[in-house]
Design a protein around this motif. Sequence first.
Motif, PDB file in Angstrom:
ATOM      1  N   ARG A   1       0.919  -1.591   0.250  1.00 26.81           N
ATOM      2  CA  ARG A   1      -0.169  -0.190  -0.104  1.00 26.81           C
ATOM      3  C   ARG A   1       0.529   1.729   0.084  1.00 26.81           C
ATOM      4  O   ARG A   1       0.498   2.198   0.014  1.00 26.81           O
ATOM      5  CB  ARG A   1      -1.139  -0.459   0.702  1.00 26.81           C
ATOM      6  CG  ARG A   1      -2.694  -1.104   0.852  1.00 26.81           C
ATOM      7  CD  ARG A   1      -3.158  -0.825   2.219  1.00 26.81           C
ATOM      8  NE  ARG A   1      -4.533  -1.095   2.620  1.00 26.81           N
ATOM      9  CZ  ARG A   1      -5.509  -1.240   1.088  1.00 26.81           C
ATOM     10  NH1 ARG A   1      -5.413   0.478   1.020  1.00 26.81           N
ATOM     11  NH2 ARG A   1      -7.095  -1.845   1.633  1.00 26.81           N
TER      12      ARG A   1
ATOM     13  N   PRO B   1      -2.117   4.362  -5.412  1.00 27.56           N
ATOM     14  CA  PRO B   1      -2.892   3.641  -6.073  1.00 27.56           C
ATOM     15  C   PRO B   1      -2.755   3.468  -7.738  1.00 27.56           C
ATOM     16  O   PRO B   1      -3.131   3.050  -8.939  1.00 27.56           O
ATOM     17  CB  PRO B   1      -4.522   4.536  -5.966  1.00 27.56           C
ATOM     18  CG  PRO B   1      -4.177   4.886  -4.546  1.00 27.56           C
ATOM     19  CD  PRO B   1      -2.969   5.608  -4.390  1.00 27.56           C
TER      20      PRO B   1
ATOM     21  N   TRP C   1      -8.709  -5.634  -1.418  1.00 26.98           N
ATOM     22  CA  TRP C   1      -8.191  -4.738  -1.572  1.00 26.98           C
ATOM     23  C   TRP C   1      -7.956  -3.185  -1.374  1.00 26.98           C
ATOM     24  O   TRP C   1      -8.657  -2.125  -0.754  1.00 26.98           O
ATOM     25  CB  TRP C   1      -6.253  -4.234  -0.055  1.00 26.98           C
ATOM     26  CG  TRP C   1      -5.229  -5.810  -0.622  1.00 26.98           C
ATOM     27  CD1 TRP C   1      -6.435  -6.341   0.649  1.00 26.98           C
ATOM     28  CD2 TRP C   1      -3.917  -4.945   0.185  1.00 26.98           C
ATOM     29  NE1 TRP C   1      -5.241  -7.241   1.236  1.00 26.98           N
ATOM     30  CE2 TRP C   1      -3.849  -7.191   0.550  1.00 26.98           C
ATOM     31  CE3 TRP C   1      -3.481  -4.990  -1.043  1.00 26.98           C
ATOM     32  CZ2 TRP C   1      -2.810  -7.190   0.562  1.00 26.98           C
ATOM     33  CZ3 TRP C   1      -2.110  -5.514  -0.928  1.00 26.98           C
ATOM     34  CH2 TRP C   1      -1.993  -7.151  -0.394  1.00 26.98           C
TER      35      TRP C   1
ATOM     36  N   HIS D   1      -6.955  -1.258  -3.652  1.00 23.29           N
ATOM     37  CA  HIS D   1      -6.055  -0.364  -3.630  1.00 23.29           C
ATOM     38  C   HIS D   1      -5.378   0.075  -4.865  1.00 23.29           C
ATOM     39  O   HIS D   1      -5.691   1.246  -5.101  1.00 23.29           O
ATOM     40  CB  HIS D   1      -4.888   0.312  -2.472  1.00 23.29           C
ATOM     41  CG  HIS D   1      -3.949   0.234  -2.048  1.00 23.29           C
ATOM     42  ND1 HIS D   1      -3.761   1.771  -1.646  1.00 23.29           N
ATOM     43  CD2 HIS D   1      -2.779   0.655  -3.068  1.00 23.29           C
ATOM     44  CE1 HIS D   1      -2.645   2.354  -2.148  1.00 23.29           C
ATOM     45  NE2 HIS D   1      -2.290   1.796  -2.702  1.00 23.29           N
TER      46      HIS D   1
END
Length: 358
Positions: free
Chosen positions: A94, A98, A117, A119
């Motif tokens: 992470r 993104p 997730w 993301h």
Amino acid sequence: MALTVKSLNADTSFLLTFDPPAAPLSSPGLFPGSFTILIDPWLVGPSIILNSVFSHSEQTTKPSISDLKNLDREPDLILVSQDKPDHCHEATLRQLPPDCESTILAIPSAAKKIRSWKHFRPEFVHALPRYAQGDQQSIHRIVLPPPTPRGTCGEVTVTWIPAKRDLSKVHHAIGITYRPPCTVLSLLSPMHYIDLPMSPPPSPGSPMTIASSPRTIVPSPYNDREKTISVIYSPHGVSYDVIRPYASSYLVSESALPLTALLHSFDCVENPWWLGGNISAGSLGGTEIAKNLYARAWVSAHDADKDNRGWAVKLTQIAQHAVDEVKRGLEEGVVRKKLSNTEVVTLGSGEHHRIIVG
């Protein structure tokens, strides 16, 4: 042409940099046609399976970087080999934005977890298919454009080779090959470029042949096509019999043998059968792969000391093997000395090993 293997956490987070022949040694990964692969990044926080009571692991060695944003550039490819958190680490992944444009390749269970997730953009997350001999769709291919309009494309391939009947679900290998894009100056007109012809399929004696023993791959003295860099990444180890169909067919056809680098554990890790049994094959399994594929370098993977706590690790037994022991294992039974010239390497956090492929 060169491969640089850099350890980011002294364990199993690696940055692989593939450089074409024209790339200067001083700036790996920055030349047109270079390609970078980030493997199993885990840089911050613990790795927890189920909960801290069951399994809680922390690194005792400080990673060379604390944030993936500190890499020299965004990697071309991010490879995730397992869905376990020490390989598929959410907090570390992470750190990438993104809108990251790196392609993420993961085994199916890890790809599913990463998508959950929400993301990364889903079109950049791909599940690796299981390798099947003779099935070209089971090999993920990435085309590398040539540096000039009249050059020829290169190619990176990634292949997932899992073991069958693996209770622990950690014993598999990832095969990686890199063939650089090419541009050749014309001898008649040095200021103009000519196209290279497509590489022909290998003849029976080139570049590698299968000897009478079905378990042995023997280098041929002839090689009528350009070299291809090859890597086997298997941090927990896998039997050579699992890899052999891939090696004897695909790596042979790609002129990718001898193997450039094997990333494999030195240490053997055992749990009771009801906790998965063998967790890391260690030097015994790696020696079989390195010998059969004549690996130029064997880099230790997944052998770093960690602070492991929890119920799941109370019965874990670890047999550690030093570099000298691994070298002795490679030399045993070798008749021709030149076939035992595998470099055995351990990398500390931030250290790298460079392999020049002529």
